[in-house]
Design an enzyme around this catalytic site. Sequence first.
Site, mmCIF file in Angstrom:
data_model
loop_
_atom_site.group_PDB
_atom_site.id
_atom_site.type_symbol
_atom_site.label_atom_id
_atom_site.label_comp_id
_atom_site.label_asym_id
_atom_site.label_seq_id
_atom_site.Cartn_x
_atom_site.Cartn_y
_atom_site.Cartn_z
ATOM 1 N N GLN A 91 -51.600 -12.657 -24.037
ATOM 2 C CA GLN A 91 -51.715 -12.552 -25.795
ATOM 3 C C GLN A 91 -52.898 -12.854 -25.553
ATOM 4 O OE1 GLN A 91 -48.863 -15.414 -27.326
ATOM 5 N NE2 GLN A 91 -49.049 -14.327 -29.607
ATOM 6 N N ALA A 120 -39.095 -50.595 23.261
ATOM 7 C CA ALA A 120 -39.890 -51.136 21.695
ATOM 8 C C ALA A 120 -41.477 -51.019 22.125
ATOM 9 C CB ALA A 120 -39.752 -52.671 21.224
ATOM 10 N N HIS A 144 -37.582 -49.072 18.331
ATOM 11 C CA HIS A 144 -38.007 -49.899 18.262
ATOM 12 C C HIS A 144 -39.688 -49.909 17.676
ATOM 13 C CE1 HIS A 144 -33.933 -51.895 19.514
ATOM 14 N NE2 HIS A 144 -34.627 -51.535 20.885
ATOM 15 N N THR A 185 -45.261 -16.185 -32.429
ATOM 16 C CA THR A 185 -44.203 -15.636 -31.409
ATOM 17 C C THR A 185 -44.348 -14.335 -31.998
ATOM 18 O OG1 THR A 185 -42.850 -15.766 -33.036
ATOM 19 C CG2 THR A 185 -42.830 -17.650 -31.377
ATOM 20 N N TYR A 202 -54.837 -40.652 19.394
ATOM 21 C CA TYR A 202 -56.465 -39.449 18.867
ATOM 22 C C TYR A 202 -57.892 -40.708 19.605
ATOM 23 C CZ TYR A 202 -59.595 -39.193 14.568
ATOM 24 O OH TYR A 202 -60.554 -38.217 14.047
#
Lengths: 478, 478, 478
Positions: A87, A391, A374, A93, A398
Site C-alpha cells: 500500500q 579452582a 570454582h 484501512t 588467546y
Amino acid sequence: MKESLTFPSQAETLVQAIVLAAGKSTRFAMGSSKLAFPLCGREMVLYPVSLLESLSLPTIIVTGYQKDIVTQLIQAAHPQSVVFVEQVEQRGTGHAVMCTQTEWHAEHLLIINGDMPLITSELIQQLINEHCKTQATVSFVTAACLEYPHGYGRVINNGQKIQIIEARDFTGTRQEGQCINAGVYLINREFLQDALTHLNLHENSQEWYITDLIDITSKAGKKVHTIETDFDTIRGINTISELATAEKIIRERIITHWMKKGVYFEQPETTIIEHDVIIGPATRIGAGVHITKGSRIGARCTIGNHSTIDASTLADQVTILPHCVIAQSEIHDHATIGPFAHIRNTHSIHERATIGNFVEISNSTVGAYTKAKHLSYIGNAIIGERVNIGAGTITCNYDGVRKHVTTIKDNVKVGSNNCLIAPVVLEQNSMTAAGSVITQNVPRDALAIARAHQVNKENYTKRFESTPSFVAAAVHEK
Amino acid sequence: MKESLTFPSQAETLVQAIVLAAGKSTRFAMGSSKLAFPLCGREMVLYPVSLLESLSLPTIIVTGYQKDIVTQLIQAAHPQSVVFVEQVEQRGTGHAVMCTQTEWHAEHLLIINGDMPLITSELIQQLINEHCKTQATVSFVTAACLEYPHGYGRVINNGQKIQIIEARDFTGTRQEGQCINAGVYLINREFLQDALTHLNLHENSQEWYITDLIDITSKAGKKVHTIETDFDTIRGINTISELATAEKIIRERIITHWMKKGVYFEQPETTIIEHDVIIGPATRIGAGVHITKGSRIGARCTIGNHSTIDASTLADQVTILPHCVIAQSEIHDHATIGPFAHIRNTHSIHERATIGNFVEISNSTVGAYTKAKHLSYIGNAIIGERVNIGAGTITCNYDGVRKHVTTIKDNVKVGSNNCLIAPVVLEQNSMTAAGSVITQNVPRDALAIARAHQVNKENYTKRFESTPSFVAAAVHEK
Amino acid sequence: MKESLTFPSQAETLVQAIVLAAGKSTRFAMGSSKLAFPLCGREMVLYPVSLLESLSLPTIIVTGYQKDIVTQLIQAAHPQSVVFVEQVEQRGTGHAVMCTQTEWHAEHLLIINGDMPLITSELIQQLINEHCKTQATVSFVTAACLEYPHGYGRVINNGQKIQIIEARDFTGTRQEGQCINAGVYLINREFLQDALTHLNLHENSQEWYITDLIDITSKAGKKVHTIETDFDTIRGINTISELATAEKIIRERIITHWMKKGVYFEQPETTIIEHDVIIGPATRIGAGVHITKGSRIGARCTIGNHSTIDASTLADQVTILPHCVIAQSEIHDHATIGPFAHIRNTHSIHERATIGNFVEISNSTVGAYTKAKHLSYIGNAIIGERVNIGAGTITCNYDGVRKHVTTIKDNVKVGSNNCLIAPVVLEQNSMTAAGSVITQNVPRDALAIARAHQVNKENYTKRFESTPSFVAAAVHEK
C-alpha cells in the site's frame, strides 16, 4: 504450543485472509515499527500470520511503513504461505483492502490487523463457522470493554441495525459505549468487491475506512452477524504500555500451557518463557527464570531462581542452580551447573559433569563426570571424562591475535590456579601442580610442575610493624 | 507464625479430626502425589495436620495412594499427634470415613481434605463454636465463588432444606451455583455412625460420598448448619495451576505477617519467604529475595535484591548485598557479604567480617574483622581474626582423593593470587607475597615468598609487530 | 518527572500550605519515623514538600516526633522554600494548625498530611481552582473507598449539610461509609483564624481535631465544597503494608511515565526505577532491573535482566548484560558490560570498552576499546586504550596499609592470571607473560616474564595410583 483444530477441509477456497500491516507506528514511542517488535520472542506481526498459517488460510499481507523489515520478517518465518501487496500511500484501512483485490480468489475474505497478537485460532474458527452457518454477508468481532476503551470504535445495535461509530464521533454514555469493534471482519467476496466501490472518502483524513462497510451492508438489507469475545483476546497495540499488557497476557498463556503439561513454576508471575520453547514434564522452574529463543528443556530438570537459558538444550534431570546464564549450549543428562555459572557456545557439557560457581565455559566440550567447580575460565577447550579442573584454572586461549585449543584428556587432574597456555595437550591420566603455568604438553601419567620454591623470611612482619613504610618494600620482595 | 486461639479446654474429647489423604493425584500432571508437594517449604498434607495440631485436635489420617510417602512425611513432622488408617481401595470419601470408625472416641468428627492448605485455624474454631452453639447434627463450610467453580459441589438452600448437588449433576444458572461446598464437615459421632450405614453406593463410580450425608440429615429432620467463608480460604488443589494460586496466597499471608512484625519488603510480590522462617524487626528485604528452610534472620539486617538465604542464620545488623547465595551457614553481627558471594556449609562468618564479590566460602570458619573481598575460593579453612585474604586466593584443599584443612591464624596477610596447599598453617602475624604457592607452613611473623623473578625482554613486541606469527612464541617464552 | 501546570501567577499570595509532619509513627512497626522512610528513593515527607514546591506554594512544616531527622531531610532537599514550626506537644491536628498561625500571610491555607505520597499536583490544582471558583469557605478532598476504609473519617452529605464522622464513631453501613475524608483541606484564612478559637477539646484524647472545622463551617452557614478523587491518590500510610501498597503505585506511575517517553520494560511489575532517574528513548530494560539514586541512562541502551544501576551514568547504546551491579560509575557510548560484572566508583569506562564476567572494576579508569573479559579484579588502575587484560588478572593495589595505582598504557597486552603489584607502570605496547607476578615497571615494547620453568615428572601418577597416600606428597612436589 500446537493448535488443535476441527476445521473444514475446504478452508483454502472458502476463506482467504488479509493482514493489515502497512500503518505507521505513530504512537509507539520506541521510534521503530511496532510490528517488528518481539513479544515473548515472536515479532508482533508474526502472531496473526502464524495463526492464519496454523488454520491453513491463504494470506495476503498489506505492507507499507517499514515495508522491507516487515516483509523480511514474515518471509523468514513463513516463506511459502503468504503473498505481499504494497500500500504505497497510507490512505486508510478501506484503501488497504482495495489494494489487495487482484489477489482474491476465495469465497470470503477475513480482514485482521497486524497489531493484534492476542487473537486465538478458536476465535477465528468460531467466526468462520458462525459466518457460514448464519449465511451472513459480513461478520465481525466485538468485545465488551469495562476499562475506558480509548480509540476503539463503538458498536451500536438497536436490534434492527448494527452500526460502528468511530471513537472520536461517539457521544453516548460510558455504558452505551462498552461494546467495541475489534477490527476483525469476515466478508463475502462478491459483496466486498461491490461495496468497496461505494466507500466514501473521509474529507478530513483523506482516507477510506473499512468500518463504513457495516453501514453499507445494513443499508443494502444484507445480514450482519457479530460474535462477542473477551477484550483480552482482541487488544490492539499502539503504545509501549499496551505492548506490556499484551506481553503479560501472552506470558500467562504460555505458562498455563506448560503447567497443564506437568511443569511446576515457583513464581509464574516473574518467569519468562518464550513462545517456541519446549519443557518436559515434572521439571521445576524457579522464580525469575527466563527461557528463551527456542530452548529445549528435558524432563525432571530443576532450574534455579534467576537463571537464564537462552537458545540452549538441556537433557533430562539436569540441575541448573540459581543465577546462571546458559546461552547457545547443550547440557546432557544429570549434569549440575552453578550457582553463578556462565556457559556459552558450548556444544556439550556431558552427562553428570559438574560446573560450579564463578566458572565460565566458552566454545568448549566438557566430558562426562568432569568437574570444574570454582572460579575458572575454560575457553576453546576439549576436556575428556572424569577430569578434575582445580579452582582458579585459566585456559590462555588467546595470544592477542588468534585463539588456540587446550586439550585435556580423560582422568587428568589440573591443579588449582593453573594457566594452560594453548595450544597445549594434557595427556591421559596426567597431573599438574597447583599454581603452575603449563606451556608444554604433559605426557600420559606425568606430573607437570612450573612454580617457584617457597622461602620463608623470618621475623619479617615484626620489622614491618615498627616501620609502616616498610610494607611497600615487602610486597616487592623477591 | 504461631496461632493464638481461645479454644475450649476439653477440645480433645469434644472433637476429633479425620484428614482425607488417600486419593490419587490424577489431575496433578507432575506425576507424583500432590500431597507430598511443598508449598512455601511445607508439604501440602502437612498444612491441615499442623493446623489440627495447633488446635490440639486428635487426628486420624486416611492414607491410600503413595501411602508410605504421605505417612513418612507426617510422621517426621508430627510424630505423636496422629494415627493412620489405610483405605486400601479408593471407594469415595464416604468409604474413607467408614475406614476410620474403629479410631473414633470424641463427641464430634471434623472431616477435612488433605489438599486444602489455605484453611485457617480461625475457620475451624468458628465451625466448632457454631456447631456447638447451634446444637447442629451436621455443620459444614460453604463459600461464594465468583469465578466458575469447576468441580465443586453446589449448596442449595431453599430455606427448608439444605442440599449439596455434585458439580456434574448441577443444572442451575451460574448465579444459583455460586455457593459451593468446601468439603469441611463437623458431624455428631453417634449420628454419623448410624448415617454411614444408610449411604448409597453410587452405581457408576462404585463409590460412597460424604456429600450424601447432608441429604440424610435433612430427611431425618436433624439440624444442618452452614458457615460461609472466603473462597480463598477453602481452595482445593488438583492441578499445578491451582497449586500456583494457593502458593501465591500463602506467600502473601506470610509476608503480611512479617510486615506486621516490622519487616520491610522492597517488592513483596517477588519475594519468597517460607513457612518456618523467622525475621527480626526493622530488617529490610530486597526484591526477588528468597529465604527458605527455616532460616533465622536477626533484627536490622539488610538483604539485597535477588539474594537467597537457605537454611541459614543471620545475627543482627548483617548486610547481605545483592546476588548472594547463602546456604547452611551462620553469619554473625555486622558482617557484610557480597555482592555475588556464595557461602555454604560454613559454621560461622564472625562479627564484622567482610566477604566480597565472586568469593566462595565452603566448610570454613572466618574470624571477626577478617576480609576476603575478591575472587577467592576458601574451602575447609579455619581463618582467625583480622586476617586479610588477597584477591584471587585459593585454598587448594583437595588433593584428588581427600580434603585438607588450611589454617590461617590472627592478623595474617595473604597476598593476592596465592595458592595455599592444604594441609598448611599460616601462623599469627605472618604474610605471604602476591602470586605465591604456599606449600609449607609459614612461621609467626615470617614473610613467605614463592614466585619467580621478573625479566623484561626489551623491544620484544616490536619484533612481534613485524612478524605476527611471533605471538604464539611469545606466550611460550620463558 | 517534571510537573507541567497552568497555575495562577499569584499563587504565592493566594495559597499557603501547611504540612502536618509532627505525629508519632505508632503503627509503623519499623521503629523509626515513617516520614523519613524512602519510597522509590524519596523519603515520604519529601513527596508533599516537592509537590508544593513544584506548585510554587509557600510551605509551613509542622514537626514534632523525630523533629531533627525530618527537618534535616527537608532542608537538604528544599533549602529555601519552607519554614518550620514545632508542635512541642502532640495534641491533635487542630492543635498542629494552631501552632502555625504566626506564619500565615496568604488568603487561603492548604492543609495536607505528611504521609500521603500519592497526592498529585493535578489534584491540588483542581482543589484550588474549584475553591476559588465556588467561593467556598472550606474545600476538602473526598474519595470513594471500596475496600474497608480502616481509620478514615466518613463524609456524610445529606444535601443540606456536610459532616465528617471519625472512623471510630461511624455506625452506618459499609455502603453509607464509602465516602471518606482524605484529610486535605483548603480554608479561608480569616475564617480559619476565627474557627480555631471555637474548636472543642476532645475529652478522651485531650486533642483538637481539624475535622471539627467542617461542622463549624456548616453551622456558620458558610459554603463547604468537596472534590472527589480516586482512593489511590489519597492513601495515607500508617503501616508497612500500606507503605508497600503506595510504593507499588508510585513504581507503576514512574514506569508508565518512561513508557510514554519510549522506554521498553520487559517486565514492568518486577522492575524498580527510582524517582530521580532519567532514561533515554528506545532503551530496553530487562526484568528485575533496579535503577536507583539519580542514575542517568542514555538512549538505545540495553540493560539485561536482574542488573542494578545505582547512582551511575550510562551514555548511549551501552549494553549491560544480565546480573550486573554498577554503582557510582560512568559508562561511555557503546561499552558492553557483563554478565556478572561489578563496577563501582569508576569514573569512566570509555567508549566501546568490554568488561566481562566475574570482573570487578573499582576506582579505576578503563580506556576506549579496552577489554577485561574474565575473572579479574581491577582496582585503583588507570588503563589506556586498546589494552587487553588477560583472564584472572589482579591488580595488587593494597599493601595492607595503603592503596597504590597500577598504570597500564595504550595497546598493552596483560597475560592471563597476572598479579600487577602496584605502584607499577606497564608502558605503551608492552606485554606480560601469562602467570607472571609483575613487581617492576615494564618498558615500552618490552615483554615481562616472571614465572617458573615447567618440569614434567614422567610416570608420576602411576605411582600415585598404586599408593593413594602419595597424593598429598604430589601436591607438595617442587
